[in-house]
Motif scaffolding. Structure first.
Motif, mmCIF file in Angstrom:
data_model
loop_
_atom_site.group_PDB
_atom_site.id
_atom_site.type_symbol
_atom_site.label_atom_id
_atom_site.label_comp_id
_atom_site.label_asym_id
_atom_site.label_seq_id
_atom_site.Cartn_x
_atom_site.Cartn_y
_atom_site.Cartn_z
ATOM 1 N N MET A 1 63.633 38.284 65.400
ATOM 2 C CA MET A 1 63.826 38.330 63.963
ATOM 3 C C MET A 1 62.495 38.613 63.284
ATOM 4 S SD MET A 1 65.193 35.370 61.380
ATOM 5 C CE MET A 1 63.780 34.345 61.681
ATOM 6 N N THR A 2 62.509 39.462 62.299
ATOM 7 C CA THR A 2 61.289 39.800 61.582
ATOM 8 C C THR A 2 61.437 39.357 60.133
ATOM 9 O OG1 THR A 2 60.958 41.724 63.007
ATOM 10 C CG2 THR A 2 59.756 41.662 60.916
ATOM 11 N N VAL A 3 60.392 38.809 59.580
ATOM 12 C CA VAL A 3 60.432 38.313 58.208
ATOM 13 C C VAL A 3 59.224 38.825 57.467
ATOM 14 C CG1 VAL A 3 61.702 36.212 58.790
ATOM 15 C CG2 VAL A 3 59.222 36.214 58.868
ATOM 16 N N VAL A 4 59.269 38.743 56.141
ATOM 17 C CA VAL A 4 58.117 39.162 55.355
ATOM 18 C C VAL A 4 57.046 38.105 55.472
ATOM 19 C CG1 VAL A 4 59.435 40.542 53.724
ATOM 20 C CG2 VAL A 4 59.124 38.108 53.301
ATOM 21 N N CYS A 5 55.863 38.413 54.990
ATOM 22 C CA CYS A 5 54.722 37.536 55.210
ATOM 23 C C CYS A 5 54.953 36.125 54.702
ATOM 24 C CB CYS A 5 53.474 38.134 54.568
ATOM 25 S SG CYS A 5 52.905 39.594 55.444
ATOM 26 N N TRP A 6 55.642 35.947 53.563
ATOM 27 C CA TRP A 6 56.025 34.592 53.184
ATOM 28 C C TRP A 6 57.442 34.389 53.679
ATOM 29 C CZ3 TRP A 6 54.720 38.141 49.256
ATOM 30 C CH2 TRP A 6 55.817 38.738 48.622
ATOM 31 N N MET A 7 57.631 33.423 54.542
ATOM 32 C CA MET A 7 58.953 33.174 55.097
ATOM 33 C C MET A 7 59.796 32.471 54.050
ATOM 34 S SD MET A 7 57.857 31.901 58.889
ATOM 35 C CE MET A 7 59.562 31.630 59.378
ATOM 36 N N PRO A 8 60.986 32.989 53.699
ATOM 37 C CA PRO A 8 61.819 32.375 52.665
ATOM 38 C C PRO A 8 62.010 30.883 52.877
ATOM 39 C CG PRO A 8 62.743 34.465 53.346
ATOM 40 C CD PRO A 8 61.596 34.189 54.268
ATOM 41 N N LYS A 9 62.228 30.487 54.133
ATOM 42 C CA LYS A 9 62.470 29.078 54.404
ATOM 43 C C LYS A 9 61.220 28.242 54.239
ATOM 44 C CE LYS A 9 63.730 25.908 58.138
ATOM 45 N NZ LYS A 9 64.103 25.788 59.548
ATOM 46 N N LEU A 10 60.073 28.831 54.660
ATOM 47 C CA LEU A 10 58.867 28.036 54.739
ATOM 48 C C LEU A 10 57.984 28.116 53.509
ATOM 49 C CD1 LEU A 10 57.793 28.776 58.412
ATOM 50 C CD2 LEU A 10 59.166 26.891 57.548
ATOM 51 N N VAL A 11 58.000 29.249 52.829
ATOM 52 C CA VAL A 11 57.036 29.421 51.760
ATOM 53 C C VAL A 11 57.668 29.521 50.386
ATOM 54 C CG1 VAL A 11 55.144 30.852 50.931
ATOM 55 C CG2 VAL A 11 55.471 30.522 53.380
ATOM 56 N N LEU A 12 58.632 30.404 50.250
ATOM 57 C CA LEU A 12 59.207 30.613 48.936
ATOM 58 C C LEU A 12 59.887 29.353 48.398
ATOM 59 C CD1 LEU A 12 60.676 34.212 49.104
ATOM 60 C CD2 LEU A 12 58.582 33.434 48.018
ATOM 61 N N GLN A 13 60.591 28.662 49.267
ATOM 62 C CA GLN A 13 61.300 27.483 48.813
ATOM 63 C C GLN A 13 60.407 26.252 48.772
ATOM 64 O OE1 GLN A 13 64.789 26.976 51.223
ATOM 65 N NE2 GLN A 13 65.503 29.072 50.894
ATOM 66 N N LYS A 14 59.261 26.344 49.459
ATOM 67 C CA LYS A 14 58.295 25.250 49.477
ATOM 68 C C LYS A 14 58.932 23.915 49.860
ATOM 69 C CE LYS A 14 54.838 27.786 48.198
ATOM 70 N NZ LYS A 14 53.740 28.084 49.112
ATOM 71 N N LYS A 15 59.863 23.941 50.798
ATOM 72 C CA LYS A 15 60.523 22.712 51.215
ATOM 73 C C LYS A 15 59.765 22.010 52.337
ATOM 74 C CE LYS A 15 65.219 23.901 49.834
ATOM 75 N NZ LYS A 15 66.614 24.065 50.283
ATOM 76 N N SER A 16 58.774 22.675 52.914
ATOM 77 C CA SER A 16 58.006 22.070 53.981
ATOM 78 C C SER A 16 56.573 22.551 53.893
ATOM 79 C CB SER A 16 58.596 22.443 55.345
ATOM 80 O OG SER A 16 58.504 23.827 55.543
ATOM 81 N N SER A 17 55.723 21.926 54.646
ATOM 82 C CA SER A 17 54.309 22.322 54.661
ATOM 83 C C SER A 17 53.832 22.393 56.102
ATOM 84 C CB SER A 17 53.465 21.331 53.876
ATOM 85 O OG SER A 17 53.620 20.032 54.409
ATOM 86 N N SER A 18 54.585 23.116 56.919
ATOM 87 C CA SER A 18 54.229 23.253 58.327
ATOM 88 C C SER A 18 52.985 24.114 58.454
ATOM 89 C CB SER A 18 55.378 23.905 59.107
ATOM 90 O OG SER A 18 55.437 25.277 58.811
ATOM 91 N N SER B 1 56.291 39.234 62.344
ATOM 92 C CA SER B 1 57.329 38.491 63.048
ATOM 93 C C SER B 1 56.920 37.027 63.175
ATOM 94 C CB SER B 1 57.582 39.087 64.437
ATOM 95 O OG SER B 1 56.499 38.799 65.282
ATOM 96 N N THR B 2 57.926 36.172 63.296
ATOM 97 C CA THR B 2 57.655 34.750 63.470
ATOM 98 C C THR B 2 56.853 34.523 64.742
ATOM 99 O OG1 THR B 2 59.762 34.282 62.386
ATOM 100 C CG2 THR B 2 58.710 32.471 63.547
ATOM 101 N N ALA B 3 57.197 35.234 65.797
ATOM 102 C CA ALA B 3 56.469 35.096 67.069
ATOM 103 C C ALA B 3 55.003 35.467 66.902
ATOM 104 C CB ALA B 3 57.123 35.968 68.136
ATOM 105 N N GLU B 4 54.736 36.517 66.131
ATOM 106 C CA GLU B 4 53.356 36.923 65.898
ATOM 107 C C GLU B 4 52.603 35.849 65.113
ATOM 108 O OE1 GLU B 4 50.841 40.566 63.764
ATOM 109 O OE2 GLU B 4 53.012 40.704 63.995
ATOM 110 N N ALA B 5 53.307 35.218 64.169
ATOM 111 C CA ALA B 5 52.691 34.137 63.410
ATOM 112 C C ALA B 5 52.347 32.962 64.314
ATOM 113 C CB ALA B 5 53.632 33.684 62.291
ATOM 114 N N VAL B 6 53.199 32.682 65.302
ATOM 115 C CA VAL B 6 52.929 31.618 66.271
ATOM 116 C C VAL B 6 51.658 31.944 67.057
ATOM 117 C CG1 VAL B 6 53.755 30.490 68.372
ATOM 118 C CG2 VAL B 6 55.335 30.907 66.480
#
Length: 277
Positions: free
Chosen positions: A1-18, A46-51
């Motif tokens: 799965m590929t996502v934009v640089c700010w991950m909707p789940k992680l950044v845009l919604q700001k529901k976590s601070s991983s 990609s999420t894998a690349e971010a890891v």
């Protein structure tokens, strides 16, 4: 799965601070400064690349060290806020890069050394098309590394390395009738000299070129007369190193590699010896 640089789940919604949130935020800030155009801003990572980038950053900042064992997959998923599939893909990339080792039942461990096997095919595409420049450049690269390392080896050798060099000389003499075995020992002799120079970068670069140099050496020792001449040069180089005469070791290695180039260009004569075609 590929996502934009700010991950909707992680950044845009700001529901976590991983940790990956912070990493993606850094990408956002960088991209905003680099280019105001929204289309350019949405660079895809990609999420894998971010890891991979996350763990590389942890190592660079001294938070992870050689031999450190990573938490289990479940803990890493929770810490990074990603799926099991994305985590495994990221870990697989880290392993392919030689950054971590994964052992069944033991998990992932940070490596403390470069794994040449993981980089064995880095230079393979350069061979496509049989470009003559490939061989020319390989000889030049070999000269730059091995000639200077010979001089450095004369200053930095240790007794165990000197003993190993003498043993290799004996084995090379025994292998004069077998071009394939001689070529393998020939590379080991030259790589030992590079190791004796005691420079980790030159050591790893030379090791990275193993398959290319092994093939090149085999072509230079096809004839028995070339193997005999090669052994004579090896003995002369070893003598200079043993005497801690760096300048003589340098010049003898230069002469040896010049002879190797001449042998590479020489025509092949069939002798029917062991290991020869």
């Amino acid at each position: 799965m590929t996502v934009v640089c700010w991950m909707p789940k992680l950044v845009l919604q700001k529901k976590s601070s991983s940790p990956l949130d912070i990493l993606y935020d850094k990408y956002d800030i960088y991209n905003q400064r680099k280019e105001d155009n929204m289309e350019r801003l949405l660079q895809r990572v990609s999420t894998a690349e971010a890891v991979v980038n996350y763990f590389k950053q942890q190592i660079a900042e001294g938070k992870l060290h050689k031999g450190d064992q990573l938490p289990c997959e479940k803990e890493l998923q929770q810490e990074l806020g990603i799926s099991r599939f994305a985590l495994r893909e990221g870990l697989a990339r880290l392993r392919a890069l030689g950054i971590i080792s994964i052992a069944p039942g033991k998990g992932a461990v940070i490596n403390g050394d470069v794994n040449p096997v993981s980089l064995a095919n880095v230079f393979f595409p350069l061979r496509a098309g049989n470009d003559p420049k490939y061989i020319d450049d390989l000889f030049v690269a070999r000269n730059l590394i091995e000639i200077e390392c010979s001089a450095m080896a004369a200053t930095n050798w240790e007794q165990l390395q000197l003993d190993e060099m003498d043993e290799l000389l004996d084995q090379l003499h025994e292998a004069l009738g077998d071009s394939t075995r001689y070529a393998k020992l020939d590379y080991r002799f030259h790589h030992l000299i590079v190791r004796m120079a005691n420079n980790i970068f030159l050591d790893k670069i030379h090791e990275l070129l193993h398959s290319q140099l092994q093939e090149l050496i085999l072509q230079t020792v096809r004839e028995r007369q070339h193997r005999v001449l090669s052994l004579q040069w090896h003995q002369k180089i070893a003598a200079a190193i043993r005497q801690r005469d760096g300048e003589t070791a340098r010049e003898r290695m230069r002469g040896h590699l010049r002879a190797c180039r001449d042998a590479y260009c020489a025509p092949v004569h069939k002798h029917g010896e062991a290991g020869e075609g």
